[in-house]
Motif scaffolding. Structure first.
Motif, PDB file in Angstrom:
ATOM      1  N   MET A   1      -7.315  13.116  19.540  1.00 24.06           N
ATOM      2  CA  MET A   1      -8.566  13.133  18.703  1.00 24.06           C
ATOM      3  C   MET A   1      -8.162  14.085  17.524  1.00 24.06           C
ATOM      4  O   MET A   1      -8.406  13.766  16.395  1.00 24.06           O
ATOM      5  N   HIS A   2      -7.621  15.469  17.774  1.00 26.45           N
ATOM      6  CA  HIS A   2      -7.524  16.402  16.608  1.00 26.45           C
ATOM      7  C   HIS A   2      -6.718  15.847  15.927  1.00 26.45           C
ATOM      8  O   HIS A   2      -6.872  16.004  14.428  1.00 26.45           O
TER       9      HIS A   2
ATOM     10  N   CYS B   1     -12.043  19.483  18.136  1.00 22.62           N
ATOM     11  CA  CYS B   1     -12.791  18.317  18.299  1.00 22.62           C
ATOM     12  C   CYS B   1     -13.559  17.953  19.809  1.00 22.62           C
ATOM     13  O   CYS B   1     -14.390  17.081  20.076  1.00 22.62           O
ATOM     14  N   ARG B   2     -13.693  19.072  20.595  1.00 28.80           N
ATOM     15  CA  ARG B   2     -13.870  19.033  21.784  1.00 28.80           C
ATOM     16  C   ARG B   2     -15.526  19.744  21.817  1.00 28.80           C
ATOM     17  O   ARG B   2     -15.765  20.699  21.434  1.00 28.80           O
ATOM     18  N   ARG B   3     -16.185  18.895  22.403  1.00 29.27           N
ATOM     19  CA  ARG B   3     -17.838  19.485  22.494  1.00 29.27           C
ATOM     20  C   ARG B   3     -17.973  20.833  23.168  1.00 29.27           C
ATOM     21  O   ARG B   3     -18.907  21.382  22.943  1.00 29.27           O
TER      22      ARG B   3
ATOM     23  N   HIS C   1     -17.649  22.067  16.528  1.00 28.49           N
ATOM     24  CA  HIS C   1     -16.748  20.961  16.822  1.00 28.49           C
ATOM     25  C   HIS C   1     -17.102  19.623  15.945  1.00 28.49           C
ATOM     26  O   HIS C   1     -18.233  19.447  15.501  1.00 28.49           O
ATOM     27  N   VAL C   2     -16.064  18.929  15.852  1.00 30.24           N
ATOM     28  CA  VAL C   2     -16.037  17.525  15.044  1.00 30.24           C
ATOM     29  C   VAL C   2     -17.086  16.505  15.930  1.00 30.24           C
ATOM     30  O   VAL C   2     -16.921  16.341  17.069  1.00 30.24           O
TER      31      VAL C   2
ATOM     32  N   LEU D   1     -27.023   7.424  13.130  1.00 27.42           N
ATOM     33  CA  LEU D   1     -26.640   7.112  14.616  1.00 27.42           C
ATOM     34  C   LEU D   1     -25.051   8.018  14.489  1.00 27.42           C
ATOM     35  O   LEU D   1     -24.555   8.215  13.691  1.00 27.42           O
ATOM     36  N   GLY D   2     -25.036   8.657  15.813  1.00 23.87           N
ATOM     37  CA  GLY D   2     -23.727   9.294  16.105  1.00 23.87           C
ATOM     38  C   GLY D   2     -23.880  10.427  17.160  1.00 23.87           C
ATOM     39  O   GLY D   2     -24.914  10.514  17.641  1.00 23.87           O
ATOM     40  N   GLY D   3     -22.854  11.000  17.332  1.00 22.74           N
ATOM     41  CA  GLY D   3     -22.654  12.128  18.449  1.00 22.74           C
ATOM     42  C   GLY D   3     -21.179  12.396  18.738  1.00 22.74           C
ATOM     43  O   GLY D   3     -20.454  12.559  17.893  1.00 22.74           O
ATOM     44  N   HIS D   4     -21.023  13.208  19.739  1.00 26.71           N
ATOM     45  CA  HIS D   4     -19.824  13.698  20.059  1.00 26.71           C
ATOM     46  C   HIS D   4     -18.748  12.929  20.432  1.00 26.71           C
ATOM     47  O   HIS D   4     -18.906  11.708  20.784  1.00 26.71           O
ATOM     48  N   CYS D   5     -17.633  13.282  19.901  1.00 22.23           N
ATOM     49  CA  CYS D   5     -16.365  12.438  20.132  1.00 22.23           C
ATOM     50  C   CYS D   5     -15.975  12.513  21.874  1.00 22.23           C
ATOM     51  O   CYS D   5     -16.366  13.790  22.382  1.00 22.23           O
TER      52      CYS D   5
END
Length: 177
Positions: A1-2, A37-39, A45-46, A74-78
């Motif tokens: 992800m990063h 990118c990690r919650r 975090h992204v 709408l959206g949220g954590h990777c």
């Protein structure tokens, strides 16, 4: 992800000077840690979001967020299983809307950084990458457990206190000043 996020934002052409400044800040933040990118990464975090427009482009789907108490995109954590930033935004849009057949643009629409308290209870920052997503004609949204309410709003009649949603709509429709 990063690596995907760095690649996406390195290639992205920001629509204006404000967004270019944010793009540079995102890239600096990503360079500071491979965990960005990690919650669980406490400094921030992204996250990935989706501005969902109906097939006509005249309405957008917003969620009444339970923690924030406002209407948002709408959206949220990777998540670890996401193949990339774009996939994370599309997954979030599908999960939160219940709509299948969504089409997501290939490049980001808008960037935003905002502070909040995540589910772990500690204050943090979300480095939110927002994509434009289009719903198929006649799409019917189904509220998920992640939302207090879910509603289509006319783009020229958005609820008050919607943060940057009007700006994203302007960018999506090509009507920015």
């Amino acid at each position: 992800m990063h690596a995907d996020t760095v690649a996406v934002l390195s290639a992205w052409q920001a629509p204006n000077a404000e967004q270019e400044s944010l793009r540079q800040a995102f890239l600096a933040f990503l360079a500071s840690s491979p965990d960005a990118c990690r919650r669980e990464y406490a400094p921030g975090h992204v996250t990935a979001s989706a501005l969902v427009l109906d097939a006509t482009g005249r309405s957008t789907l917003l969620t009444l967020h339970p923690r924030v108490g406002r209407w948002l995109q709408l959206g949220g954590h990777c998540e670890p299983e996401d193949t990339g930033l774009r996939a994370a935004a599309l997954r979030e849009a599908e999960e939160e809307s219940g709509i299948r057949g969504l089409r997501i643009d290939p490049t980001p629409l808008h960037l935003d950084v905002h502070g909040l308290t995540c589910s772990g209870g500690a204050p943090t920052r979300h480095f939110d990458v927002r994509y434009l997503v289009r719903a198929p004609a006649g799409a019917r949204a189904v509220r998920s457990a992640e939302s207090v309410d879910l509603q289509w709003w006319p783009v020229d009649g958005l609820p008050s206190n919607v943060d940057s949603v009007p700006r994203m709509v302007e960018l999506a429709l090509g009507t920015e000043d």
